[in-house]
Design a protein around this motif. Structure first.
Motif, PDB file in Angstrom:
ATOM      1  N   ASN A  85       0.988  -1.541   0.393  1.00 26.55           N
ATOM      2  CA  ASN A  85      -0.142   0.167   0.323  1.00 26.55           C
ATOM      3  C   ASN A  85       0.866   1.814   0.100  1.00 26.55           C
ATOM      4  OD1 ASN A  85       0.071  -1.056   2.994  1.00 26.55           O
ATOM      5  ND2 ASN A  85      -0.101   0.958   2.857  1.00 26.55           N
ATOM      6  N   HIS A  86       1.859   0.989   0.553  1.00 24.76           N
ATOM      7  CA  HIS A  86       3.130   2.565   0.433  1.00 24.76           C
ATOM      8  C   HIS A  86       3.641   2.146  -1.083  1.00 24.76           C
ATOM      9  CE1 HIS A  86       2.954   4.002   4.777  1.00 24.76           C
ATOM     10  NE2 HIS A  86       2.205   2.549   5.106  1.00 24.76           N
ATOM     11  N   ASP A  87       3.428   1.679  -1.561  1.00 26.79           N
ATOM     12  CA  ASP A  87       4.244   1.617  -3.136  1.00 26.79           C
ATOM     13  C   ASP A  87       3.806   2.239  -3.980  1.00 26.79           C
ATOM     14  OD1 ASP A  87       6.904   0.598  -2.398  1.00 26.79           O
ATOM     15  OD2 ASP A  87       5.343  -1.965  -1.712  1.00 26.79           O
ATOM     16  N   HIS A 137      -2.315  -3.663  -4.088  1.00 31.39           N
ATOM     17  CA  HIS A 137      -2.793  -2.552  -3.856  1.00 31.39           C
ATOM     18  C   HIS A 137      -3.145  -1.854  -4.008  1.00 31.39           C
ATOM     19  CE1 HIS A 137      -0.614  -0.603  -7.169  1.00 31.39           C
ATOM     20  NE2 HIS A 137      -0.923   0.594  -6.835  1.00 31.39           N
ATOM     21  N   VAL A 138      -4.379  -0.367  -3.545  1.00 26.12           N
ATOM     22  CA  VAL A 138      -5.025   0.167  -3.991  1.00 26.12           C
ATOM     23  C   VAL A 138      -4.470   1.571  -3.487  1.00 26.12           C
ATOM     24  CG1 VAL A 138      -7.231   1.408  -3.602  1.00 26.12           C
ATOM     25  CG2 VAL A 138      -7.104  -1.076  -3.082  1.00 26.12           C
ATOM     26  N   PRO A 139      -3.832   2.294  -4.725  1.00 30.66           N
ATOM     27  CA  PRO A 139      -3.580   3.377  -4.917  1.00 30.66           C
ATOM     28  C   PRO A 139      -4.159   4.558  -3.892  1.00 30.66           C
ATOM     29  CG  PRO A 139      -3.558   2.844  -7.218  1.00 30.66           C
ATOM     30  CD  PRO A 139      -4.571   2.052  -6.586  1.00 30.66           C
ATOM     31  N   GLY A 140      -2.963   4.814  -2.660  1.00 31.71           N
ATOM     32  CA  GLY A 140      -3.557   6.248  -2.175  1.00 31.71           C
ATOM     33  C   GLY A 140      -4.393   5.391  -0.946  1.00 31.71           C
ATOM     34  N   LYS A 141      -4.283   4.521  -0.128  1.00 32.84           N
ATOM     35  CA  LYS A 141      -5.197   3.447   0.479  1.00 32.84           C
ATOM     36  C   LYS A 141      -4.600   2.421   1.210  1.00 32.84           C
ATOM     37  CE  LYS A 141      -8.784   5.651  -0.756  1.00 32.84           C
ATOM     38  NZ  LYS A 141      -9.710   7.121  -0.056  1.00 32.84           N
ATOM     39  N   PRO A 142      -4.924   2.027   2.466  1.00 35.14           N
ATOM     40  CA  PRO A 142      -3.966   1.430   3.290  1.00 35.14           C
ATOM     41  C   PRO A 142      -4.686  -0.193   3.092  1.00 35.14           C
ATOM     42  CG  PRO A 142      -5.115   2.655   4.924  1.00 35.14           C
ATOM     43  CD  PRO A 142      -5.802   2.952   2.920  1.00 35.14           C
ATOM     44  N   LEU A 160      -6.684  -6.968   3.736  1.00 34.18           N
ATOM     45  CA  LEU A 160      -7.797  -7.235   2.241  1.00 34.18           C
ATOM     46  C   LEU A 160      -9.455  -7.192   2.197  1.00 34.18           C
ATOM     47  CD1 LEU A 160      -6.712  -8.284  -1.434  1.00 34.18           C
ATOM     48  CD2 LEU A 160      -7.671 -10.565  -0.752  1.00 34.18           C
ATOM     49  N   ARG A 161      -9.957  -6.133   1.501  1.00 32.01           N
ATOM     50  CA  ARG A 161     -11.322  -5.588   0.992  1.00 32.01           C
ATOM     51  C   ARG A 161     -11.545  -7.249   0.168  1.00 32.01           C
ATOM     52  NH1 ARG A 161     -12.216  -0.484   2.406  1.00 32.01           N
ATOM     53  NH2 ARG A 161     -11.769   0.461   3.795  1.00 32.01           N
ATOM     54  N   ARG A 162     -13.013  -7.281   0.861  1.00 31.30           N
ATOM     55  CA  ARG A 162     -13.675  -8.504  -0.289  1.00 31.30           C
ATOM     56  C   ARG A 162     -12.438  -9.926   0.016  1.00 31.30           C
ATOM     57  NH1 ARG A 162     -13.457  -7.392  -5.824  1.00 31.30           N
ATOM     58  NH2 ARG A 162     -16.021  -8.804  -6.117  1.00 31.30           N
ATOM     59  N   ALA A 163     -12.527 -10.239   0.749  1.00 33.86           N
ATOM     60  CA  ALA A 163     -11.760 -11.272   0.996  1.00 33.86           C
ATOM     61  C   ALA A 163     -12.445 -13.173   0.828  1.00 33.86           C
ATOM     62  CB  ALA A 163     -11.273 -11.366   2.661  1.00 33.86           C
ATOM     63  N   GLU A 164     -13.886 -12.611   1.196  1.00 35.75           N
ATOM     64  CA  GLU A 164     -14.940 -13.537   0.909  1.00 35.75           C
ATOM     65  C   GLU A 164     -14.915 -13.629  -0.350  1.00 35.75           C
ATOM     66  OE1 GLU A 164     -16.748  -9.849   0.378  1.00 35.75           O
ATOM     67  OE2 GLU A 164     -15.189 -11.203   1.832  1.00 35.75           O
ATOM     68  N   ALA A 165     -14.467 -12.780  -1.900  1.00 32.12           N
ATOM     69  CA  ALA A 165     -14.669 -13.616  -2.891  1.00 32.12           C
ATOM     70  C   ALA A 165     -13.696 -14.254  -3.820  1.00 32.12           C
ATOM     71  CB  ALA A 165     -14.628 -11.960  -3.508  1.00 32.12           C
ATOM     72  N   PHE A 166     -12.301 -13.780  -3.055  1.00 32.28           N
ATOM     73  CA  PHE A 166     -11.614 -14.210  -3.224  1.00 32.28           C
ATOM     74  C   PHE A 166     -10.979 -15.960  -2.956  1.00 32.28           C
ATOM     75  CE2 PHE A 166      -6.788 -15.253  -1.286  1.00 32.28           C
ATOM     76  CZ  PHE A 166      -6.386 -15.841  -2.556  1.00 32.28           C
ATOM     77  N   TRP A 167     -11.561 -16.117  -1.322  1.00 27.59           N
ATOM     78  CA  TRP A 167     -11.333 -17.415  -1.694  1.00 27.59           C
ATOM     79  C   TRP A 167     -12.558 -18.484  -2.141  1.00 27.59           C
ATOM     80  CZ3 TRP A 167      -7.624 -19.324   1.000  1.00 27.59           C
ATOM     81  CH2 TRP A 167      -7.198 -18.481   2.029  1.00 27.59           C
TER      82      TRP A 167
END
Length: 248
Positions: free
Chosen positions: A79-81, A109-114, A159-166
């Protein structure tokens, strides 16, 4: 038996003498890299947050230090990159082969977000990659952990929407484990899927270790920087965390 080493969360600045909370990040990073060389790895992977100040100079410092490794190295963003100066030093790989294993590198990473996220397009691409080769064991690397780690403030920026990842992983039984950064601490968690459990491993930072189980931001006063060693033997994976002493 191939050996992978994970380094994470270096938080370097353009100024090589810039200080962090518990020392000079570049000096701590150099100490970790020196210790990693003694492990004789076949590949080194840095799982994000290479820079702390978005500067091209910080990535150049990281690249020069990583080039002292006696093994190939790759990195993925945190997220910092910032992708452009990072990729100018070392283009971002998406898949690697290590022995019999596939190593899939995901950009959360989401630009500008942690927090992190894998959108629908990224998940569809992941499913296609998994379906394309169902014969080899898979190790996934990403910056943000796809499970709650037990610290309220870290879980809020995971990680947002982790359930979709799983759900995306569920049909594919060859995924053995996930390596993540972001949490600045050793961690082990498991996600039960129909095809079998998937283990999630967190990695210590090369700089400020975070205190496990904390409600708010807190640095662990006693933990040292470190790295994770992963040995791949056939379909089996063994791993350990090593800590590094450094001079402040």
């Amino acid at each position: 038996m191939p050996r992978l080493i994970q380094i994470s969360d270096c938080h370097l600045c353009a100024d090589p003498d810039a200080r962090g909370r518990r020392g000079v990040p570049l000096r701590q990073f150099e100490a970790v890299v020196e210790a990693v060389n003694r492990e004789r790895p076949d590949l080194v992977l840095i799982t994000g947050d290479i820079s702390n100040d978005d500067s091209a100079a910080s990535y150049a410092l990281a690249g020069r230090t990583l080039d002292t490794l006696d093994a190939p190295w790759e990195w993925l963003p945190g997220n910092h990159d910032v992708l452009e100066p990072m990729a100018a030093v070392r283009p971002l790989a998406t898949e690697l082969t290590l022995g019999a294993w596939r190593l899939l590198l995901l950009d959360t990473h989401v630009p500008g977000k942690p927090h992190g996220e894998l959108g629908d397009e990224a998940l569809e691409a992941l499913a296609g990659r998994l379906a394309a080769d169902a014969s080899r064991p898979v190790l996934i690397a990403m910056h943000h952990p796809p499970l709650a780690v037990g610290s309220a403030w870290l879980d809020a920026i995971g990680l947002r929407r982790a359930e979709a990842f799983w759900r995306t992983l569920a049909p594919y039984s060859r995924t053995r484990a996930i390596l993540c950064g972001h949490i600045h601490q050793a961690y082990l968690g498991r996600q039960a899927l129909e095809a079998g459990d998937v283990t999630v491993y967190g990695c210590p930072s090369t700089v400020d270790p975070f205190l496990p189980g904390s409600e708010g931001f807190a640095v662990d006063p006693v933990a040292r920087p470190g790295y994770r060693v992963i040995d791949l033997d056939g379909d089996a994976l063994t791993t350990r965390v090593e800590r590094v002493d450094f001079s402040a």
